[in-house]
Structures are given as structure tokens and as C-alpha cells.
Enzyme design. Structure first.
Site, PDB file in Angstrom:
ATOM      1  N   ASP A  24       0.861  -1.183   0.000  1.00  0.00           N
ATOM      2  CA  ASP A  24       0.000   0.000   0.000  1.00  0.00           C
ATOM      3  C   ASP A  24       0.901   1.238   0.000  1.00  0.00           C
ATOM      4  OD1 ASP A  24      -1.702   2.089   0.586  1.00  0.00           O
ATOM      5  OD2 ASP A  24      -2.811   1.004   2.130  1.00  0.00           O
ATOM      6  N   HIS A  25       0.937   1.921  -1.124  1.00  0.00           N
ATOM      7  CA  HIS A  25       1.874   3.039  -1.272  1.00  0.00           C
ATOM      8  C   HIS A  25       1.473   4.246  -0.421  1.00  0.00           C
ATOM      9  CE1 HIS A  25       5.165   5.213  -2.851  1.00  0.00           C
ATOM     10  NE2 HIS A  25       5.128   4.789  -4.101  1.00  0.00           N
TER      11      HIS A  25
END
Lengths: 453, 451
Positions: free
Chosen positions: A422-423
Site C-alpha cells: 500500500d503506497h
């Protein structure tokens, strides 16, 4: 005394269940505790025992029915005394009706506008604690309940009030290695169809053509685990900006170690697979980079970093994809992990996994290697931050530094690894460091075991 | 396609333009659906407008005027005896009905509803054939059945018997001097009240042991006594088994206390309930399941067993009340349009416009006893009043049912006059989950109502 058995609250976030098996028929005599129904909630099968002894007077459900918490499932005629969980006296025989201290007679008191709000928010009034006089559920009560539910699933704000009412812990499911995530059209997959679902003329997705024009088709009900998986995948894919980070690990030495100890572990009742080593390697990496062992809380604008290490293992079974969780992997030995993982997988495949064993994961590993899968991407198991994928180790020519400054090409067992993350929570640089640490551990068994100390 | 075989499509088809169907069509049009409304009446409005609610409300108003002007003499205000021209009354009423019907038709057009005159029968799950309309075949995505009900026929009626139909009663040139109303339900006793006020000698027969079997007995008793004074006779437990013409009148055979008796009167007016009017609807060509009384069972979203076909109003066979039908129609339209609506009414108010009036809503005492629902009964002299000790009329009272633990109001029953307002207040209390105390703490104005 006739008693109705209603679907009890099966735990946080569970609002409906599918009937898997009905073990009794009208006229049957049951004794308290005898299994009468088997239901399946988001992922796990639960056997429901008879709440009292008596004769079955009515069976209102059939296999395959979706039932909601509070629905009447079975009625009993019992000589019986007190009601228990889920039991409501419907028609006490005799003249004097009892005071009914815990029973709810009739509908939950709430004003019409509150009832409409509850309907629109998909809130079951029976589950809301009332603050008004005489047990009246107020608008605030409904809103607070809906908000509490939303906090458990922060993305509900993004997908609207019709987001699946399951809590994040309720339905963890891993990635589907064989399915590229982009093939999951998230808007098309809505929440589980409940009675509150819109069935209007404006369908969310355009209508499908009549496929039978081009050949015979089969229609398979979209429910149960397939539906839970779909909802979880859509939620993850639509709310998490995914990034994939790929590499390979040279597992030549680890594989010879595995071959050497396989039998010992088998004798102890375990299976020494690459996943077991990956769990251990991931535990070390998660301790070093705790942001990967976290969840993003958009409501409170915080990153919740978890101090325990519970790793979910994506497990394929005849019933669908499950993600059983091994707890506190950092405190368990390779042998313990190998035994526990093997038992969990067996329970999943035998349909004996419990809800508790599917909850509370902090990170997920999916290994497509056993099926022969090589390179793939995965979907983060919401609300976790990252998922590690392993492919099949294959012998490949590898250039290694030789003597005299020359290079040699040697066959090495190379395993593809992929980290999907999850950036919003972590950046690419963190991911590369995290993944390199895992690769280093897998390439160097001694290093791996050193991390265990 | 040949001429006369015009085919059309619509998103929502509504069959029947009574209170349920009309409100469904309006709501759906408001929500942007493309709506066709099929109705076989001269204008929309259904039985309610053309033969039931509106005519009876109109005539009940006149009956009340007659009673009150007669009673005014006691107070020193004397009127000349009324000159009743029933034909003129009928003409005025017909004008009122036609006006209202035209207003509904104009409003429907304004909303963009396509009005089709005629009847519809299903020829498939998503299409109907229309009879007597300019369009012969209509395909739809969703449909709402709102065909209403028709009077239950009286058994054993011999040909040529003077039996009047309640739908056409008010179109008569004059009223008969004497008449027997068969059926002591809501409709029967209102009709008996009207006819008695117009000077008709009315006999009322009821099969059940008492009038208004649906209402609590203590509510009905004062009304029974009052009717017994105003009518020739009120016979309960008296089932009509045959009707035959006899010289200048009618012979009515009844079963009464196990014996067969014969009564004689000038005319018979049956009011023994209503049946869902589903004949000729072709439901066998759909997945719509039909209930035991020919009714169409629905869920709280008004969906029949075919989730794209809804039913509202009398055809559902439950309350058979116009105000319930209106709500059901709106719910069906909203669900058809994809909104999250439900028929979630806990207190359906009923008012019987007799003298005295009766009204009730929510849980009745009889239901509470039958279903063993814990309850407490409170009797008040005047509606909901804790402060005033208004002198009460003979037989007038208010009954409230509360939950013994929480004190919440579960239901109300009233005997009195001008009850429309009071029953609305009671319905609000039930719907809101109000306590008895809440109702009593609301101030009610003194000095209203009749002396």
C-alpha cells in the site's frame, strides 16, 4: 411453550450467514446441545446446537438460504423453562404471559424517520443499543452504531453506506495468485446482496448480453466464499494504491537444508515448505520495518502499527480461498511453524476452520510455487499493508563471480518473490529494503536462523 | 405490425388508478421513471373516488348535518324540516367525483404519466395485453398491481331480487323507505348510519356475534347501543343464506341461533366484505403467487413472489384502507426506482364515521390477549388528557395500551366524536415510541368539540 430460534449474533461484523446444513426436520425431538444447523458466515462454518430440548415444530430455512441475524430459523415446542441466546418465546402457553425480562416483543421502538435512516444505513435496529426513554432507539443511536461499524471498516466512507458490513477482522482473504488483480472490476462487485440492496432499474454495471446467443451457459450462484472473496478483493483494490516490487531469491542452499530436515519435521507432524521459511523471514523483516505490519486508519488519520506478528497464509481449497492466520510467528520455531501451518491447512481443506483462526492477521504470504506458479502479482489483504508472494523455485543459469576475476555461469535454484504494498503507508525504497532483507534471509539459512535468536 | 396491434414499452406499468396505483404512478414519475397507468374507470381514482370512500364521506357529511340540525332544536335553534332530493344529492356528488377525477387525470398528464383506459392481463412475466385501450401490448421492466377489490357477492340471491349495489346506491333517484343492510363491518355500519339519517328504516344483519369483529368489543358496545336506537333492528349472529323476491319486497332467509328465520324488507344492500379483484389478470402467466383469499401476498417492499412485480392496496388483502394503499403505492414506486423504501407502519389508523365515532390504531387489546403480548390498559375519560376533567358523553372513552415495562404506547382505541385528529395523535405516539406520559403532558385545548 413454543420457542423460536433466531440467528444469534455470531461475532463482530457478522450480519448474515448461509445455511449449509439443516440437521433436523419438523417433528424431530432434539436435546439441548444437539447440532441442529450448520451455517457459514463470511468464511467459516459454524455448527449451531439446539438451544433447548423439545420437538421441532417449524423449520423456516433450507440449505442455501441467506439468513440475517435475528431471523427466525427454527421453532420448538418445548416443555422448557428459560429462553437462551437467540430464543424468543413466541406464544407462551397458558393464561398469564410472563414479564419477558429479556425478550423483545414486537418491533424495536424507534420513530419512523429513525427507522428509515436505519434502513438506509443498513442498520438492524435490534443490534443498536437504545438511549431513549422506554428503550426507544434514537437517530443518534443509529448514527453512532453505523459510525462504529464504519470505523471498523474505514473504507466504508469511500464506498458509501452500502459497504459490506463485515469488520476487517471478519473476512480476511488473501490474494488470488492466478487472477491478475486488474481483472477484478471492483465497481461491478458490490456488497453481498442483502434485502436492503438496491434492486433498481439503474444497475451499477451495464446489463450483460444474452450469452446463450453464442452457446449454452451455466449459471452458478455468486455467494458464500466466492462472494466474500469478491467483496474483500474489490474493497482492497478500490481503496489501496497498489505497487508491486519483484525480485528473485537464490534458494539453492535453503532447498538443500529443507530436503535434509523434511523427514524430521514430517515425523513431528509438520510439513517443511518454502512458506515456513518465508514466514520466518517475513517476521524478521516486519520487525525491522514495522510499517509493513500496520493498518491505515483514515478516520483517525493514524497508521496503526501492530506489535504482534500474525501472518495469514493464502490457502486454496475446494470451497475457495481462505487465509488462516498463524499467531506470534516471531516466537515460534521452524518446527512449530511447520506443524501448525500443516494443521491449519488441513483444517481449511477439511472445512473445519473456525472464524477465530481466520481473523487478526497483520501480514499475508501467498505461495503459488506448489501449483507451479512462477511470476504473479497479488492483492493486499485489506486492511493490511503488504502481501508477499512466492513463485516456484526453478533451476536457472546464474552468473556468479569466479576465481581470477572471471565469471562463471552456474545452475542455481531461483525463486521469484513479489512484494505488493500500500503506497499510502510505505514507499518503494522501504519496500525494496524490506524485500531485500527477506531475500537475504532466504538465501542464507544461517542468517535466517540467526534472526530467530 | 398491423393496425390495432400497437405495442409499447415502459419502465413501470401500474395496473389500477385507485389510491394505491395512482400514488405509485405519481411517485414513480417524480423519480423519473417512464410510467404507464392502466385504469378502466372514466378517470383515475378507482373505487375509492367513484363508488366508495369519497361518496360515503360525502354522504356521511350530509348525514351529520341532518343529525346536528335536528339536534339543534334542543338548544333553541330550530330549522325547517329538511327537503331531501336524493337525485340532486346524487348530481352534486357526481359533479364532485367528476371534478376530482379530472383533477387527477390532469395531474397525471402533467407528471408525464401515460394514462391508458382499459384493463390489462398478463400474457407473460414482462408483458400485458390491454383490452379497450389504444395500445394492445405493453412490455414493462417492472409492474405494480393495484387492481383493488370488489364487493363479496351475497350467496343465494334469487334472480329478480331487489338487491342494491353499494357502488350505485347513491345514483338512485330516491332511497327506499326501508332496507336491510347485510354486514356489520366498517362499510355496513357507515351505510346504515347514512341511510338512517336520510330517514330510511334500516335493519342491520351481521353474521358474527358482534359488529365490527376487528375492533375491540368495548369500543363497539356504545356504537351497537346507538345503532340499536337508530335502526329498526341490529341482529348479530345472523347469517343470510338466501334472498328472494316477494310481493313488493324481498324475503331474506337467515340462520340465527341455529334456526332458519325469514325476514321481509323492501330492499337488500349487501356489505359483507370485499375480495381482491384479480380475475382476468392472467397471473398464471407470471411468477406472482396468489394467497388463500385470492389476495397477492407481498413483502415489506410490496414485492410479490416475482420481485419485479409489486402489489399495493386492496389486492394485497390486508388492511383494505385507502391511506395504507397510498403509502404502499409510494413504497412500491420507490423500490421499483431502486430506492431503499419499505412499508414500515406500526399504527394504521382506522376511523369509523358513525355516531359515536370509533377509531383505533396500533395494538388492539384483543390482539394483545390473543398473542400474549404483555400490555397494560389505561382508560381515560377524554383523549390523552391528564389535566382536564372534561365531562364525558355517554359511552365516550379513550383506551391506551402500553408496554408494562417501558410505558411505551402500543395502541389506542377511541370512542367519541371528531376522532380524526385524536387518532392521528395516537398513531404518532405509537410510531414514535412515545410514553403514555408524553401523551398526557401534551396540552390539549379546552372548549373544543361539541357541547
Amino acid at each position: 411453550m413454543s420457542q423460536s430460534f433466531r440467528l444469534p449474533d455470531l461475532g463482530e461484523g457478522v450480519h448474515e450467514a448461509e445455511i449449509l446444513r439443516v440437521a433436523v426436520a419438523v417433528g424431530d425431538t432434539v436435546v439441548e446441545g444437539q447440532p441442529i444447523l450448520e451455517v457459514e458466515t463470511d468464511k467459516a462454518a459454524v455448527e449451531i446446537p439446539a438451544p433447548c430440548s423439545g420437538t421441532v415444530s417449524e423449520v423456516r430455512v433450507a440449505v442455501g438460504d441467506m439468513v440475517r441475524v435475528g431471523d427466525i430459523l427454527i421453532s420448538f415446542n418445548s416443555p422448557g423453562e428459560r429462553q437462551q441466546t437467540g430464543l424468543v418465546e413466541t406464544a407462551p402457553a397458558g393464561a398469564a404471559a410472563p414479564g419477558g425480562d429479556t425478550a423483545h416483543y414486537g418491533p424495536v421502538p424507534a420513530s419512523p424517520s429513525t427507522r428509515r435512516l436505519a434502513r438506509e444505513l443498513g442498520v438492524d435496529l435490534r443490534l443498536v443499543s437504545a438511549s431513549g426513554p422506554g428503550g426507544v432507539v434514537t437517530r443518534d443511536d443509529v448514527e453512532a452504531y453505523a459510525k462504529g461499524r464504519q470505523e471498523e471498516t474505514p473504507s466504508a466512507t469511500a464506498t458509501g453506506p452500502e459497504a459490506p458490513p463485515s469488520s476487517p477482522h471478519a473476512a480476511p482473504s488473501g490474494s488470488v495468485p492466478s487472477a491478475p488483480p486488474a481483472s477484478l472490476p471492483s465497481p461491478a462487485i458490490g456488497p453481498p446482496p442483502g434485502p436492503e440492496q438496491k434492486q433498481g432499474l439503474e444497475a451499477p454495471a451495464p446489463a450483460l448480453p444474452d450469452f446463450t446467443r453464442w452457446g449454452p451457459v451455466e449459471r452458478i450462484p455468486f455467494r458464500s466464499i466466492r462472494r466474500a472473496t469478491a467483496a474483500q478483493m474489490a474493497l482492497s483494490w478500490s481503496s489501496i494504491p497498489h505497487v508491486h516490487c519483484e525480485d528473485s531469491a537464490d534458494i539453492t542452499r535453503l532447498e538443500s537444508f529443507r530436503q535434509k530436515h523434511k523427514k524430521d519435521i514430517a515425523a513431528a507432524g509438520g510439513r517443511l515448505t518454502m512458506t515456513v521459511f518465508a514466514i520466518k523471514a517475513a517476521a524478521t523483516a516486519l520487525k525491522t520495518y514495522p510499517r509493513f505490519n500496520a493498518s491505515l486508519d483514515l478516520q483517525s488519520r493514524e497508521i496503526i502499527v501492530k506489535n504482534s506478528f500474525h501472518i495469514g497464509i493464502a490457502t486454496d481449497s475446494d470451497h475457495g480461498l481462505y487465509v488462516p492466520v498463524i499467531r506470534d510467528v516471531d516466537r515460534k520455531s521452524i518446527r512449530e511453524l511447520a506443524v501448525e501451518l500443516h494443521q491449519l491447512v488441513e483444517r481449511v481443506r477439511g472445512g473445519r476452520i473456525t472464524r477465530e483462526e481466520l481473523q487478526g492477521g497483520t501480514f499475508t504470504i501467498t505461495n503459488a510455487g506448489a501449483l507451479g506458479g512462477h511470476r504473479f502479482t497479488a492483492i493486499v489483504n485489506y486492511p493490511e499493508v503488504a502481501i508477499l508472494g512466492l513463485g516456484q523455485g526453478r533451476l536457472q543459469p546464474v552468473v556468479v563471480p569466479g576465481v581470477d576475476g572471471h565469471h562463471d555461469i552456474v545452475p542455481r535454484l531461483m525463486m521469484p518473490v513479489v512484494l505488493c504494498f500500500d503506497h499510502r503507508v510505505v514507499d518503494g525504497a522501504d519496500a525494496i529494503r524490506f524485500l531485500r532483507l527477506i531475500i537475504a534471509a532466504l538465501e542464507d539459512p544461517e542468517e535466517l536462523f540467526l534472526g530467530m535468536i | 405490425m398491423v393496425m390495432g396491434d400497437m405495442e409499447m414499452r415502459c419502465q413501470l406499468l401500474v395496473i389500477g388508478g385507485g389510491p394505491g396505483g395512482y400514488s405509485a404512478a405519481r411517485r414513480a414519475a417524480e423519480l423519473g421513471l417512464d410510467v404507464a397507468l392502466v385504469d378502466d374507470g372514466p378517470t383515475p381514482g378507482g373505487n375509492c373516488l367513484h363508488s366508495a370512500c369519497l361518496p360515503s364521506r360525502h354522504l356521511l357529511h350530509l348525514a351529520r348535518l341532518l343529525d346536528e340540525t335536528a339536534a339543534a332544536e334542543r338548544l333553541g335553534l330550530a330549522f325547517a324540516p329538511p327537503r331531501i332530493h336524493f337525485a340532486n344529492i346524487g348530481t352534486a356528488l357526481a359533479e364532485r367525483v367528476a371534478d376530482e377525477g379530472r383533477r387527477l387525470a390532469a395531474e397525471a398528464k402533467e407528471c408525464g404519466i401515460l394514462l391508458l383506459g382499459g384493463t390489462a392481463s398478463f400474457t407473460g412475466p414482462r408483458q400485458v395485453r390491454l383490452h379497450g385501450a389504444e395500445v394492445s401490448l405493453l412490455r414493462f421492466a417492472k409492474a405494480i398491481i393495484a387492481v383493488g377489490s370488489r364487493p363479496r357477492p351475497l350467496p343465494g340471491v334469487a334472480a329478480g331480487s331487489p338487491v342494491e349495489d353499494i357502488a350505485t346506491l347513491w345514483r338512485r333517484e330516491s332511497l327506499p323507505a326501508a332496507l336491510t343492510v347485510v354486514g356489520g363491518g366498517h362499510i355496513g355500519i357507515e351505510l346504515a348510519t347514512i341511510l338512517a339519517a336520510f330517514g330510511c328504516r334500516v335493519t342491520l344483519l351481521e353474521k358474527n356475534p358482534r359488529l365490527l369483529a376487528r375492533a375491540d368489543e368495548d369500543l363497539v358496545r356504545p356504537l351497537h347501543d346507538s345503532l340499536a336506537r337508530r335502526l329498526v333492528a341490529v341482529r348479530t349472529g345472523c347469517e343470510v343464506i338466501g334472498v328472494a323476491p316477494c310481493d313488493g319486497g324481498v324475503a331474506i332467509s337467515c340462520r340465527h341461533n341455529g334456526k332458519t328465520v325469514e325476514l321481509h324488507d323492501l330492499m337488500v344492500l349487501p356489505a359483507i366484505g370485499r375480495l381482491p379483484a384479480i380475475d382476468c389478470l392472467g397471473l398464471e402467466n407470471t411468477a406472482v403467487a396468489v394467497g388463500p383469499t385470492g389476495n397477492l401476498p407481498v413483502d415489506d417492499r410490496q414485492r410479490t413472489s416475482d420481485p419485479d412485480i409489486f402489489a399495493v392496496g386492496d389486492v394485497v388483502g390486508d388492511t383494505m384502507l385507502a391511506h395504507a394503499a397510498v403509502r404502499q403505492g409510494r413504497v412500491a414506486a420507490e423500490v421499483a426506482a431502486g430506492l431503499d423504501a419499505a412499508f414500515d407502519v406500526r399504527a394504521v389508523p382506522r376511523v369509523i364515521l358513525t355516531r359515536p365515532q370509533l377509531a383505533w390504531c396500533g395494538l388492539s387489546e384483543a390482539e394483545a390477549l390473543q398473542s400474549h403480548i404483555p400490555h397494560k390498559v389505561h382508560r381515560l375519560a377524554a383523549p390523552f388528557d391528564g389535566d382536564l376533567n372534561q365531562h364525558h358523553h355517554g359511552g365516550f372513552f379513550t383506551k391506551l395500551l402500553t408496554d408494562p415495562q417501558s410505558g411505551r404506547v402500543l395502541g389506542a382505541g377511541l370512542v367519541g366524536d371528531h376522532l380524526e385528529g385524536h387518532i392521528g395523535e395516537a398513531a404518532l405516539a405509537v410510531e414514535m415510541g412515545a410514553l403514555l406520559e408524553d401523551l398526557r403532558l401534551v396540552l390539549h385545548p379546552y372548549g373544543t368539540g361539541p357541547p
